[in-house]
Design a protein around this motif. Sequence first.
Motif, PDB file in Angstrom:
ATOM      1  N   ALA A 111      -5.023  12.397  15.499  1.00 33.44           N
ATOM      2  CA  ALA A 111      -4.037  11.726  14.200  1.00 33.44           C
ATOM      3  C   ALA A 111      -5.034  10.677  13.020  1.00 33.44           C
ATOM      4  CB  ALA A 111      -2.762  11.466  13.886  1.00 33.44           C
ATOM      5  N   VAL A 112      -4.943  10.900  12.005  1.00 34.65           N
ATOM      6  CA  VAL A 112      -6.111   9.764  11.270  1.00 34.65           C
ATOM      7  C   VAL A 112      -4.268   9.072  11.312  1.00 34.65           C
ATOM      8  CG1 VAL A 112      -6.462   9.444   9.519  1.00 34.65           C
ATOM      9  CG2 VAL A 112      -7.175  11.716  11.001  1.00 34.65           C
ATOM     10  N   VAL A 113      -5.207   7.658  11.442  1.00 33.95           N
ATOM     11  CA  VAL A 113      -3.809   6.384  10.289  1.00 33.95           C
ATOM     12  C   VAL A 113      -4.875   6.256   9.185  1.00 33.95           C
ATOM     13  CG1 VAL A 113      -3.396   4.478  11.175  1.00 33.95           C
ATOM     14  CG2 VAL A 113      -3.478   6.244  12.287  1.00 33.95           C
ATOM     15  N   PRO A 114      -4.500   6.291   8.226  1.00 33.75           N
ATOM     16  CA  PRO A 114      -5.549   6.059   6.717  1.00 33.75           C
ATOM     17  C   PRO A 114      -5.139   4.269   6.629  1.00 33.75           C
ATOM     18  CG  PRO A 114      -3.623   7.397   6.429  1.00 33.75           C
ATOM     19  CD  PRO A 114      -3.648   7.346   8.304  1.00 33.75           C
ATOM     20  N   GLN A 139     -11.255  15.233  -5.515  1.00 35.23           N
ATOM     21  CA  GLN A 139     -11.675  15.996  -4.255  1.00 35.23           C
ATOM     22  C   GLN A 139     -11.685  17.792  -4.659  1.00 35.23           C
ATOM     23  OE1 GLN A 139     -11.371  15.887  -0.868  1.00 35.23           O
ATOM     24  NE2 GLN A 139     -12.223  14.171  -1.285  1.00 35.23           N
ATOM     25  N   ASP A 172      -3.894  15.812   6.306  1.00 38.65           N
ATOM     26  CA  ASP A 172      -4.629  15.290   5.076  1.00 38.65           C
ATOM     27  C   ASP A 172      -5.279  17.145   5.477  1.00 38.65           C
ATOM     28  OD1 ASP A 172      -6.007  14.192   2.582  1.00 38.65           O
ATOM     29  OD2 ASP A 172      -7.897  14.373   3.763  1.00 38.65           O
ATOM     30  N   LYS A 214     -16.614   4.165  -7.259  1.00 41.73           N
ATOM     31  CA  LYS A 214     -14.935   3.403  -6.272  1.00 41.73           C
ATOM     32  C   LYS A 214     -14.803   4.899  -6.133  1.00 41.73           C
ATOM     33  CE  LYS A 214     -10.984   1.592  -7.904  1.00 41.73           C
ATOM     34  NZ  LYS A 214     -10.034   1.491  -9.143  1.00 41.73           N
ATOM     35  N   ARG A 239      -4.148   9.170 -12.225  1.00 36.59           N
ATOM     36  CA  ARG A 239      -5.465   8.661 -12.149  1.00 36.59           C
ATOM     37  C   ARG A 239      -5.339   6.873 -12.019  1.00 36.59           C
ATOM     38  NH1 ARG A 239      -7.703  11.312  -9.040  1.00 36.59           N
ATOM     39  NH2 ARG A 239      -8.690  10.241  -9.164  1.00 36.59           N
ATOM     40  N   GLN A 299      -3.860   6.316  -8.781  1.00 40.93           N
ATOM     41  CA  GLN A 299      -4.784   6.333  -7.531  1.00 40.93           C
ATOM     42  C   GLN A 299      -5.791   4.766  -8.059  1.00 40.93           C
ATOM     43  OE1 GLN A 299      -5.599  10.757  -6.750  1.00 40.93           O
ATOM     44  NE2 GLN A 299      -4.170  10.813  -8.354  1.00 40.93           N
ATOM     45  N   GLU A 300      -6.054   5.009  -8.955  1.00 39.49           N
ATOM     46  CA  GLU A 300      -7.188   4.611  -8.569  1.00 39.49           C
ATOM     47  C   GLU A 300      -7.038   2.674  -9.379  1.00 39.49           C
ATOM     48  OE1 GLU A 300     -10.548   5.809 -12.085  1.00 39.49           O
ATOM     49  OE2 GLU A 300      -9.795   8.146 -11.601  1.00 39.49           O
ATOM     50  N   LEU A 303     -12.298   6.381  -4.434  1.00 34.28           N
ATOM     51  CA  LEU A 303     -10.640   6.552  -5.516  1.00 34.28           C
ATOM     52  C   LEU A 303     -10.682   6.982  -6.416  1.00 34.28           C
ATOM     53  CD1 LEU A 303      -8.225   3.779  -3.947  1.00 34.28           C
ATOM     54  CD2 LEU A 303      -8.311   5.912  -2.931  1.00 34.28           C
ATOM     55  N   TYR A 336       1.365   5.730  -0.536  1.00 32.52           N
ATOM     56  CA  TYR A 336       0.777   6.805   0.264  1.00 32.52           C
ATOM     57  C   TYR A 336       1.726   7.746  -0.137  1.00 32.52           C
ATOM     58  CZ  TYR A 336      -2.085   4.121   3.690  1.00 32.52           C
ATOM     59  OH  TYR A 336      -2.641   3.261   4.390  1.00 32.52           O
ATOM     60  N   ARG A 356     -13.626  11.874   1.236  1.00 27.64           N
ATOM     61  CA  ARG A 356     -12.487  11.754   1.551  1.00 27.64           C
ATOM     62  C   ARG A 356     -12.726  10.806   2.357  1.00 27.64           C
ATOM     63  NH1 ARG A 356      -7.622  11.447  -0.147  1.00 27.64           N
ATOM     64  NH2 ARG A 356      -6.186  12.387   1.207  1.00 27.64           N
ATOM     65  N   ARG A 401     -17.992  16.504  -0.742  1.00 33.02           N
ATOM     66  CA  ARG A 401     -16.346  16.287  -0.305  1.00 33.02           C
ATOM     67  C   ARG A 401     -15.994  15.477   0.691  1.00 33.02           C
ATOM     68  NH1 ARG A 401     -11.894  18.045   1.000  1.00 33.02           N
ATOM     69  NH2 ARG A 401     -12.717  19.502   1.913  1.00 33.02           N
ATOM     70  N   GLN A 402     -16.320  16.220   1.447  1.00 29.37           N
ATOM     71  CA  GLN A 402     -15.157  15.733   2.721  1.00 29.37           C
ATOM     72  C   GLN A 402     -15.724  13.878   3.079  1.00 29.37           C
ATOM     73  OE1 GLN A 402     -16.603  18.352   5.556  1.00 29.37           O
ATOM     74  NE2 GLN A 402     -14.510  19.608   5.444  1.00 29.37           N
ATOM     75  N   THR A 424      -3.452   3.723  -5.055  1.00 28.04           N
ATOM     76  CA  THR A 424      -2.696   4.842  -3.997  1.00 28.04           C
ATOM     77  C   THR A 424      -3.234   6.014  -3.443  1.00 28.04           C
ATOM     78  OG1 THR A 424      -0.487   4.394  -5.820  1.00 28.04           O
ATOM     79  CG2 THR A 424      -0.275   6.171  -4.108  1.00 28.04           C
ATOM     80  N   VAL A 425      -3.041   6.003  -2.542  1.00 27.09           N
ATOM     81  CA  VAL A 425      -3.564   6.864  -1.188  1.00 27.09           C
ATOM     82  C   VAL A 425      -2.640   8.079  -1.977  1.00 27.09           C
ATOM     83  CG1 VAL A 425      -5.018   7.904   0.531  1.00 27.09           C
ATOM     84  CG2 VAL A 425      -5.045   5.841   0.278  1.00 27.09           C
ATOM     85  N   TYR A 426      -3.465   8.998  -2.306  1.00 32.44           N
ATOM     86  CA  TYR A 426      -3.006  10.455  -2.050  1.00 32.44           C
ATOM     87  C   TYR A 426      -3.852  12.087  -1.230  1.00 32.44           C
ATOM     88  CZ  TYR A 426      -0.401  10.041  -6.912  1.00 32.44           C
ATOM     89  OH  TYR A 426      -0.003   9.973  -7.890  1.00 32.44           O
ATOM     90  N   LEU A 427      -2.127  11.999  -0.744  1.00 37.01           N
ATOM     91  CA  LEU A 427      -2.554  12.999   0.604  1.00 37.01           C
ATOM     92  C   LEU A 427      -2.197  14.164   0.692  1.00 37.01           C
ATOM     93  CD1 LEU A 427      -1.711  10.156   3.139  1.00 37.01           C
ATOM     94  CD2 LEU A 427      -3.589  11.086   3.165  1.00 37.01           C
ATOM     95  N   ARG A 428      -3.218  14.864   0.602  1.00 44.46           N
ATOM     96  CA  ARG A 428      -2.632  16.273   0.647  1.00 44.46           C
ATOM     97  C   ARG A 428      -2.354  17.300   1.454  1.00 44.46           C
ATOM     98  NH1 ARG A 428      -3.293  21.668   0.340  1.00 44.46           N
ATOM     99  NH2 ARG A 428      -2.378  22.555  -1.423  1.00 44.46           N
ATOM    100  N   VAL A 462      -2.675  13.426   9.953  1.00 46.29           N
ATOM    101  CA  VAL A 462      -2.069  12.175   9.681  1.00 46.29           C
ATOM    102  C   VAL A 462      -1.536  11.173  10.044  1.00 46.29           C
ATOM    103  CG1 VAL A 462      -2.404  10.918   7.640  1.00 46.29           C
ATOM    104  CG2 VAL A 462      -3.480  12.282   7.420  1.00 46.29           C
ATOM    105  N   GLN A 500       0.640  -0.965   0.097  1.00 45.54           N
ATOM    106  CA  GLN A 500       0.098   0.324   0.159  1.00 45.54           C
ATOM    107  C   GLN A 500       0.826   1.441  -0.302  1.00 45.54           C
ATOM    108  OE1 GLN A 500      -3.723   0.173   0.317  1.00 45.54           O
ATOM    109  NE2 GLN A 500      -2.522   2.639  -0.558  1.00 45.54           N
ATOM    110  N   LEU A 552      -7.207  18.204   2.650  1.00 41.87           N
ATOM    111  CA  LEU A 552      -8.708  18.123   2.355  1.00 41.87           C
ATOM    112  C   LEU A 552      -8.993  17.649   3.372  1.00 41.87           C
ATOM    113  CD1 LEU A 552      -7.588  15.780  -1.133  1.00 41.87           C
ATOM    114  CD2 LEU A 552      -7.788  18.809  -0.397  1.00 41.87           C
ATOM    115  N   MET A 553      -9.048  16.879   4.453  1.00 40.24           N
ATOM    116  CA  MET A 553      -9.769  16.363   5.594  1.00 40.24           C
ATOM    117  C   MET A 553      -9.551  17.678   6.663  1.00 40.24           C
ATOM    118  SD  MET A 553     -11.991  13.578   5.648  1.00 40.24           S
ATOM    119  CE  MET A 553     -13.659  13.880   6.562  1.00 40.24           C
TER     120      MET A 553
END
Lengths: 668, 281, 196
Positions: free
Chosen positions: C5-8, C31, A491, C25, A460, A463-464, C27, A442, C54, C50-51, A468-472, A498, A440, A493-494
Amino acid sequence: MARIGVFICHCGSNIAGVVDIPKVMAAAKELPLVTYVDDPMYTCSETGQAAVREAIVKHGLTRVVVSACSPRMHEVTFRKALAQAGLNPYLLEMANIREQCAWVHGDDKAAATEKAIQLIAMAVAKVARHEPLTPKSVGVTKRALVIGGGIAGIQAALDLGNANIEVVLVEREPTIGGRMAQLDKTFPTLDCSSCILTPRMVEVSQHPKIRLLTYSEVKSVSGFVGNFEVEILQRARKVDMDKCTSCGICWQKCPEKVSSEFDSGMGKRSAIYIPFAQAVPSKPVIDLTHCRYIKFQEWQAAPEATRGKKPMECRICERLCPPQAVDWGQQDQVLKEKFGAIIVATGFQTFDYSVYGEYGGGKLPDVITGLQLERMLSASGPTGGVVQRPSDGAHPKTVVFLSCVGSRDDKVGRPYCSNVCCMYMAKQSILLKEHDPQVQSYVFYIDTRATGKGYEEFSRRAQEEAGTVYLRGRVSKIYQEGKKLVVMGEDSLMGRPVEIAADLVVLATGVEPAAGATELAQKLNIGYDTYGFLMEAHPKLRPVETQTDGIFVAGMAVGPKDVPAAVAHGSAAAVKAVGILSQEKLTTDPGTALVDAAKCVSCFLCEEVCPFNAVERETLRDKRVVARINESLCKGCGLCVSCCRPGAINLKGSTNQQLMAELMALKL
Amino acid sequence: MPKYAYYPGCAVHASARDYAVSAQLVCQALGIELQEIKDWTCCGASSAHPTSHLLGLSLAARNLRLAEEMGLTLTSPCPACTSRLAGARHELRDPAALAEVNDILGKDFGNTVGVEHLLQVLSKGDRALPVKRPLGGLKVAPYYGCLIVRPQKVLGFDHEENPQSLDRLLSAVGAEVVPWGFKTECCGAGMPMARKDMVHKLSGRILAAARSAGAEAVAVACPLCHSNLDMHQGDMKPNPKMPVLYFTQLMGLALGFSAKELLLDTHFTDALALLRGKGLA
Amino acid sequence: MSVNAVVPAPGTPFVKRVEGLSGQKVLKCIQCGKCSAGCPAAFAMDFTPRQVMRALQLGLPSDELLGASTIWVCLFCQTCSVRCPMELDIAGVMEALRLVAIEDKHPAAQKNIALFHRLFLWGIARTGRLHEFGLGGMFNVRSRQPFLNVSHLPKMLFSRRLPVLPPWPWSKGAGEVRRIFRRVQAAQKASRGSHA
C-alpha cells in the motif's frame, strides 16, 4: 342542425407526407352534418386560423373539427379562433392525425390514411353532440403559505412579502435559518454563511407582510388553488414570546444539558434553549423530553407503585426569568388559515451513515460528518472554531475526506449525486489549511463535480493552494489503530492501494429529503419520487410547479441543490405564486363532472375515489343527501364517472353519450 | 542581401553533409548569405542539457555569443540545435541565469541575438523562387519533426500542431503536398544507438503514414529525422522503401541543381529512381 | 496493512527538488492523461508521463521514479508540454528527474541510454564538437554490441558522410568548451557544498 366544418392540416409534410390528404378530404365531405372541408398548410399559423374564422362566418359553421396535432399542442389556439369568430370556444374537437397517426405510421401510408379518416369521423360524431360551455370563475385569497424556513423558504417569503402579499412562514424548528445557518462558510466565495443569512432572517421577522410561525407544522390542507384551507399546529414553547426579552438567563442557568441538534451533536445545549445565538425568533423553547420539571410532573402523575425515585422539581428557569415569561400552562394550538397559494420548501437532512459498517457504523469517535466539521470550523460553534478530535480533543493534523457517503450508492438506496459534497469538501479542506497550515487533507473522490460558476476554479484552489491531495477512489474500510484511524483506499489513477493514518476522518454524507416530507406531500396531494424528493410538474419547463394547481415547490425538498440554486428556486416559486395571487378571479376549466341528482343513489363511491377532494355532499329539499361536484376543485379526470354505478355522473365536453357516439362512428 | 550567422551543428557538418551542401546551394540561389560562425562548438543539445542544466546553457551561450559578436541573427538547419539555442536564449532572459553563465564563459554576453531555423529563414515573406524545374506534382509528405515548432512560446515560429511553412515552400516549387497527420510526430530522435527498437517503431509508423497518405517521398528539415527515416529503413520489417529528402534538396532540384550536386546519391533509400521517373534527375 | 500500500507523502524534499529544477508545480496536474495519450515513447515506458506526475503528487519514494525507464526513454519531443491543458512543462519534469538521477548517481534503468549520454559528453568535453564515428565506436565497445549499426558504415564512409578523424582538439573552440566543462563542474561542486 349542426353545421360542421372540418379542417385537415398538412402540417407541412408532417401529416401530408404520410396521409393522403385529398382522399381524407373526400371522405370527410361524406360524413353526416359536415358542410365544409378545408386543408390549410399550417392551420395553426395566422393564415390558417384566419381561414377557420372566415369559414365559420361565411358558411355559418356551428361546430369545428381541426384535424391536426395533439390538443395539448394547439387546442387553446383554435378555441381562441372560434371565440374570435363568435362561436363558443368549446364547440371544437381536435382529431390528432399527427402524433397518433402520421408520425407513428410512416411505414404504411394507406393504413395511416384510413386511420386519419376514422379519427376524423369519430371527432365529427363527438363534436355534433358538444354543448356550449362557460368557464367558471372563483375568487382568490390573496395570502401565501410558505412551508419551511430554510434559505429557499426565506427567499420565497421575502419575495412574496415585497410583492405586497401577505405571507405566513411556517417552520418546524424553534428558529428559521435551516441548514444554511449551520454552515461556517459558503463556497466558492468563502463568505461567512451566517453573515449573509442572518440579515435575511431578521428581515423576515421584521417584515410587515410576513407572519412567522416557528415550532409549527402543517396539520392538514384542504381546498383548491386560490382557496386553500390549512390547519397549522403551533407547538407550545412553554415560553410567552410577548413577555420574553431574550435575556438568556434561563438557558444559561438551566441545569439539564443535552446534545445540541444544531451543532450536530458536537456541542451541548440546555433543556430550555435557543438553537444558536442569532436564532430568529430569539425566544427560547422548553424541550419537553429533557426538561426536569416535566419529568417531575410525570413522576407525580405516575401511579405510586410504579414511580421510582423522586426527581428534582427544578423550575430554575421559571424562578430566574425576570419578566416571568415561562408559562407551563401553554398548550399546543391549531390555527386555521386561508391561502391562495402554497410554497413547499421543506429542505433536506444528511444521510445517516451508520449503515456503513466498513466506516465504523457510527462507532468510531473520530469519524465525523461534514456538517459536524462545519460546526467545529465555525467561530461561533461549540469549539469556537477550533477543530478537535471528538475522542481526545486533540487537534488533528492529517484529515481524510470521503466523498459519496450515501450518494451514488445503489447499495444504500441512494444512487443520485448529492450535488454539494464535492464543493464542501474542497471548502473544508481550504478552511482547515487556513486554520492551521500544518494540516494535510486528503480527499477520496470518484469524480469532482464542480459545475457551478467559479466552482472548478475553487476546486483547483483546494488542490493547488491548500495542497489537498485528491485520491481517485472509494475508501473500502476505516479502522482504529491506536490513536490513528487507518483509511484503506485505492489511488485508481496510480492503480495502487493507498493507506493513510488519519487523525480525523470526515464523511461527506449526502443529502436526502427532510423527515416527514412525504407525509406532508400526501397532505398537500403533490407527488414525490422514490427517495421522497418532491416532484416538479415538469423537470425542465415547470421546475417549481406541481401537478396540483396553486402549490409550488422550492429548494432541496425537490432535489439536491446548492445555496445559489435554492435561492433562485425560492424566488421562482414566489413569482409563480404571485402569478395566481395577483389575479382577482381564477377561471376554471368547464370540462368538469356533473352529478344528475335524480340518478344519484348516495353511495359516495365518487367521494372516495376523487383525488382532488372535489365531491361534496348536498342535502336536497327532500332531505336526500346526494353528491355534488365542486367545480373549482374538479380537474375533469373522470374517475367518478367511471365508478358511478347508476351512471349519474357525466363529464362536460366528454359525456357518456359523446363517447358512445365516437365509438359508433368507428368502422372496424 | 539578407545575411545570417550560420550555425551548421555537429550532425549537419558531418553525417548530414548532403543537407549542408543543399542548404548552401539553395541559399546562394535565393541570395541569402550564410556566414558560418567561426569556431562554433556543440550547442548542448542531446546530452549536455538533460545532464546538467548549467552546462547546457553555457555551451549554447558560447555559440550565441559568437553570433552576437557578428551582429547577425543566428540560423541553423538543425532543429535540435535551433531549439536548444533558442531555449537557452529564452532562459537567459533571467538576469541571474545570464550572470551565472557569463561567469562560466568569462565573457560579457548580452543575450541579444535572434535564433531562427533555416526553414523559418527560407519561408519568410513572399520571396519569389526562381524555379527552373518545377517538381511536376511529385507527391511529398512534409515532415517537420517535433522540435522545429516546439515550444511555440520559445520559438514563435509557425504552428505547434499543424505547421504550414514547409507545405507552402514545397507547393511553391511544384510539389504536390499530401495532407497527413504525422507532421510533428517524433521519429525517435537520438535513440538509434541505445534503443534502436524505438527508432524502428516510431520512424516506421511515420513512413507507413506517409505511404497511406499517398506520398511518394518524405521531405525533412532535420539531420536526425533524416538519419532515422532514411538510414534505418533497411532494418525495418517490412522495408518501407520510402525516399526521404531534405527539403533543401527538393528546392535545389526545382532551382535547377542536379541530383549529384545535391548529393542525392548518398541516401540509403534510393530516391534517384523516383526522381528519374519524374524527369527530375 | 495492505500489501504494497502506498502511504501518500505530498511535498517530500525530493518532490520539491524536482519542482525547483523544472519550475513546475505538480499539484497543478489534473491527471487527464493527454500527455500519455500523445507520448510517442509511452509504449517503452514503465510509468506513463501521467503516472510520473501522479507519483510526484502522491510523493511516492524517489527510487521508484529515479529508477524508472521513463526518464531515460523520454525523447524530449515536447508533445506533452505543448498539449498540456494546465500548461505544465511535463518534458521539463522528465528532464528534472533525469538531472536528479544523474546528480544522485542513481543507477539508470536504461543503462545504454545513460552510457550514450556519458560518451557523448565525454567527446564534447574533449573536442568541442560531436565526433559521430568516435561516439558510435565507443558506444559499441562499451555496450558490448560490436556490430550495432555497422551495416551502415560502408555507405556512410564512401559518401564521405562520416569523418573518421575527430575534430581538431586544439582549436580555440575546443579549448573554450573544455574550460566551460571545468568551470561548470566547479560551480556545481561549490553549490552542492553550500547546500550541505
